[in-house]
Design a protein around this motif. Structure first.
Motif, PDB file in Angstrom:
ATOM      1  N   ARG A  16     -29.825   7.688  14.194  1.00  0.00           N
ATOM      2  CA  ARG A  16     -28.667   7.543  13.312  1.00  0.00           C
ATOM      3  C   ARG A  16     -27.371   7.422  14.102  1.00  0.00           C
ATOM      4  O   ARG A  16     -26.516   6.589  13.792  1.00  0.00           O
ATOM      5  CB  ARG A  16     -28.590   8.724  12.340  1.00  0.00           C
ATOM      6  CG  ARG A  16     -29.707   8.721  11.325  1.00  0.00           C
ATOM      7  CD  ARG A  16     -29.554   9.837  10.347  1.00  0.00           C
ATOM      8  NE  ARG A  16     -28.482   9.454   9.420  1.00  0.00           N
ATOM      9  CZ  ARG A  16     -28.024  10.237   8.466  1.00  0.00           C
ATOM     10  NH1 ARG A  16     -28.501  11.444   8.303  1.00  0.00           N
ATOM     11  NH2 ARG A  16     -27.073   9.813   7.668  1.00  0.00           N
ATOM     12  N   TYR A  63     -24.883   4.027  14.186  1.00  0.00           N
ATOM     13  CA  TYR A  63     -23.457   4.000  13.870  1.00  0.00           C
ATOM     14  C   TYR A  63     -22.620   3.513  15.051  1.00  0.00           C
ATOM     15  O   TYR A  63     -21.718   2.690  14.888  1.00  0.00           O
ATOM     16  CB  TYR A  63     -22.963   5.375  13.417  1.00  0.00           C
ATOM     17  CG  TYR A  63     -23.267   5.653  11.973  1.00  0.00           C
ATOM     18  CD1 TYR A  63     -22.616   4.965  10.965  1.00  0.00           C
ATOM     19  CD2 TYR A  63     -24.217   6.602  11.609  1.00  0.00           C
ATOM     20  CE1 TYR A  63     -22.899   5.202   9.634  1.00  0.00           C
ATOM     21  CE2 TYR A  63     -24.512   6.844  10.277  1.00  0.00           C
ATOM     22  CZ  TYR A  63     -23.843   6.145   9.299  1.00  0.00           C
ATOM     23  OH  TYR A  63     -24.130   6.377   7.985  1.00  0.00           O
ATOM     24  N   PHE A 102     -25.483  -0.263   9.603  1.00  0.00           N
ATOM     25  CA  PHE A 102     -25.095   0.783   8.658  1.00  0.00           C
ATOM     26  C   PHE A 102     -26.045   0.824   7.461  1.00  0.00           C
ATOM     27  O   PHE A 102     -26.484   1.885   7.024  1.00  0.00           O
ATOM     28  CB  PHE A 102     -23.661   0.563   8.154  1.00  0.00           C
ATOM     29  CG  PHE A 102     -22.642   0.501   9.258  1.00  0.00           C
ATOM     30  CD1 PHE A 102     -22.451   1.565  10.115  1.00  0.00           C
ATOM     31  CD2 PHE A 102     -21.871  -0.634   9.440  1.00  0.00           C
ATOM     32  CE1 PHE A 102     -21.515   1.517  11.136  1.00  0.00           C
ATOM     33  CE2 PHE A 102     -20.927  -0.704  10.453  1.00  0.00           C
ATOM     34  CZ  PHE A 102     -20.749   0.378  11.296  1.00  0.00           C
ATOM     35  N   PHE A 103     -26.362  -0.347   6.924  1.00  0.00           N
ATOM     36  CA  PHE A 103     -27.222  -0.418   5.747  1.00  0.00           C
ATOM     37  C   PHE A 103     -28.671  -0.067   6.074  1.00  0.00           C
ATOM     38  O   PHE A 103     -29.328   0.643   5.323  1.00  0.00           O
ATOM     39  CB  PHE A 103     -27.139  -1.811   5.112  1.00  0.00           C
ATOM     40  CG  PHE A 103     -25.769  -2.141   4.616  1.00  0.00           C
ATOM     41  CD1 PHE A 103     -25.261  -1.524   3.482  1.00  0.00           C
ATOM     42  CD2 PHE A 103     -24.963  -3.048   5.289  1.00  0.00           C
ATOM     43  CE1 PHE A 103     -23.985  -1.815   3.021  1.00  0.00           C
ATOM     44  CE2 PHE A 103     -23.686  -3.342   4.845  1.00  0.00           C
ATOM     45  CZ  PHE A 103     -23.194  -2.718   3.703  1.00  0.00           C
ATOM     46  N   GLU A 152     -29.708   1.782   8.616  1.00  0.00           N
ATOM     47  CA  GLU A 152     -29.755   3.214   8.940  1.00  0.00           C
ATOM     48  C   GLU A 152     -29.817   4.057   7.683  1.00  0.00           C
ATOM     49  O   GLU A 152     -30.589   4.994   7.585  1.00  0.00           O
ATOM     50  CB  GLU A 152     -28.526   3.598   9.779  1.00  0.00           C
ATOM     51  CG  GLU A 152     -28.450   5.060  10.152  1.00  0.00           C
ATOM     52  CD  GLU A 152     -27.855   5.943   9.068  1.00  0.00           C
ATOM     53  OE1 GLU A 152     -28.305   7.099   8.927  1.00  0.00           O
ATOM     54  OE2 GLU A 152     -26.959   5.471   8.339  1.00  0.00           O
ATOM     55  N   ARG A 153     -29.018   3.718   6.705  1.00  0.00           N
ATOM     56  CA  ARG A 153     -28.998   4.494   5.460  1.00  0.00           C
ATOM     57  C   ARG A 153     -30.346   4.405   4.748  1.00  0.00           C
ATOM     58  O   ARG A 153     -30.866   5.395   4.250  1.00  0.00           O
ATOM     59  CB  ARG A 153     -27.877   3.976   4.551  1.00  0.00           C
ATOM     60  CG  ARG A 153     -27.581   4.867   3.381  1.00  0.00           C
ATOM     61  CD  ARG A 153     -26.923   6.170   3.882  1.00  0.00           C
ATOM     62  NE  ARG A 153     -27.585   7.267   3.220  1.00  0.00           N
ATOM     63  CZ  ARG A 153     -27.894   8.424   3.777  1.00  0.00           C
ATOM     64  NH1 ARG A 153     -27.606   8.671   5.018  1.00  0.00           N
ATOM     65  NH2 ARG A 153     -28.495   9.359   3.107  1.00  0.00           N
ATOM     66  N   ARG A 154     -30.906   3.230   4.701  1.00  0.00           N
ATOM     67  CA  ARG A 154     -32.195   3.048   4.030  1.00  0.00           C
ATOM     68  C   ARG A 154     -33.311   3.809   4.753  1.00  0.00           C
ATOM     69  O   ARG A 154     -34.117   4.487   4.113  1.00  0.00           O
ATOM     70  CB  ARG A 154     -32.541   1.569   3.942  1.00  0.00           C
ATOM     71  CG  ARG A 154     -33.828   1.330   3.217  1.00  0.00           C
ATOM     72  CD  ARG A 154     -34.085  -0.124   2.977  1.00  0.00           C
ATOM     73  NE  ARG A 154     -35.389  -0.283   2.355  1.00  0.00           N
ATOM     74  CZ  ARG A 154     -35.971  -1.422   2.147  1.00  0.00           C
ATOM     75  NH1 ARG A 154     -35.356  -2.536   2.472  1.00  0.00           N
ATOM     76  NH2 ARG A 154     -37.151  -1.480   1.608  1.00  0.00           N
ATOM     77  N   SER A 196     -32.991   6.392   6.778  1.00  0.00           N
ATOM     78  CA  SER A 196     -32.761   7.831   6.636  1.00  0.00           C
ATOM     79  C   SER A 196     -33.213   8.333   5.271  1.00  0.00           C
ATOM     80  O   SER A 196     -33.858   9.382   5.172  1.00  0.00           O
ATOM     81  CB  SER A 196     -31.283   8.151   6.838  1.00  0.00           C
ATOM     82  OG  SER A 196     -30.902   7.850   8.153  1.00  0.00           O
ATOM     83  N   ARG A 197     -32.891   7.601   4.229  1.00  0.00           N
ATOM     84  CA  ARG A 197     -33.321   8.012   2.884  1.00  0.00           C
ATOM     85  C   ARG A 197     -34.834   8.012   2.751  1.00  0.00           C
ATOM     86  O   ARG A 197     -35.414   8.908   2.147  1.00  0.00           O
ATOM     87  CB  ARG A 197     -32.703   7.103   1.826  1.00  0.00           C
ATOM     88  CG  ARG A 197     -31.244   7.367   1.613  1.00  0.00           C
ATOM     89  CD  ARG A 197     -30.673   6.487   0.534  1.00  0.00           C
ATOM     90  NE  ARG A 197     -29.255   6.758   0.368  1.00  0.00           N
ATOM     91  CZ  ARG A 197     -28.409   5.943  -0.203  1.00  0.00           C
ATOM     92  NH1 ARG A 197     -28.816   4.780  -0.665  1.00  0.00           N
ATOM     93  NH2 ARG A 197     -27.138   6.265  -0.316  1.00  0.00           N
ATOM     94  N   GLU A 220     -36.172  11.048   4.763  1.00  0.00           N
ATOM     95  CA  GLU A 220     -35.844  12.309   4.104  1.00  0.00           C
ATOM     96  C   GLU A 220     -36.658  12.487   2.827  1.00  0.00           C
ATOM     97  O   GLU A 220     -37.104  13.586   2.516  1.00  0.00           O
ATOM     98  CB  GLU A 220     -34.346  12.375   3.819  1.00  0.00           C
ATOM     99  CG  GLU A 220     -33.522  12.550   5.088  1.00  0.00           C
ATOM    100  CD  GLU A 220     -32.041  12.319   4.907  1.00  0.00           C
ATOM    101  OE1 GLU A 220     -31.609  11.959   3.779  1.00  0.00           O
ATOM    102  OE2 GLU A 220     -31.309  12.485   5.885  1.00  0.00           O
TER     103      GLU A 220
END
Length: 112
Positions: free
Chosen positions: A10, A14, A88-89, A91-93, A95-96, A99
């Motif tokens: 992550r 970034y 950014f996009f 990484e968010r996907r 990570s979700r 998690e």
């Protein structure tokens, strides 16, 4: 999978994303707007982005191999550091997904 593996990825996503956006802005300033200071700026940022992208590749590959991802997903994540704002996009996907898999009790996420 250890949380530190995801955290390393992550952070590098970034950092790589910010540097790539900065490099894109610098290139626009250098070539489209003919800003004098943009040449030195783009040189420094491009070198930093290049070396840090290598770290991003290592950490993303480590995350994917520990997550037992299919090759298509692995390539998608690795290439995200080459398209401005894509890191950014992605990484968010990622990570979700990871998690959510931990909350569901699944050991890893292997979807493409």
């Amino acid at each position: 999978m250890k949380k530190s593996v995801l955290t390393r990825y992550r952070v590098m996503a970034y950092v790589t994303g910010v540097l790539l956006v900065a490099l894109t802005i610098g290139m626009i300033g250098k070539y489209a707007l003919d800003v004098d200071a943009a040449e030195d700026f783009t040189q420094v940022v491009s070198i930093a982005h290049g070396w840090l992208y290598v770290l991003y590749l290592i950490f993303a590959f480590d995350l994917g191999s520990k997550g037992k991802w299919p090759v298509k997903k692995q390539l998608w994540v690795l290439l995200a550091g080459t398209v401005p704002t894509a890191a950014f996009f992605v990484e968010r996907r990622i990570s979700r997904e990871l998690e959510a898999s931990v909350e569901d009790g699944a050991p890893e996420v292997a979807k493409a």
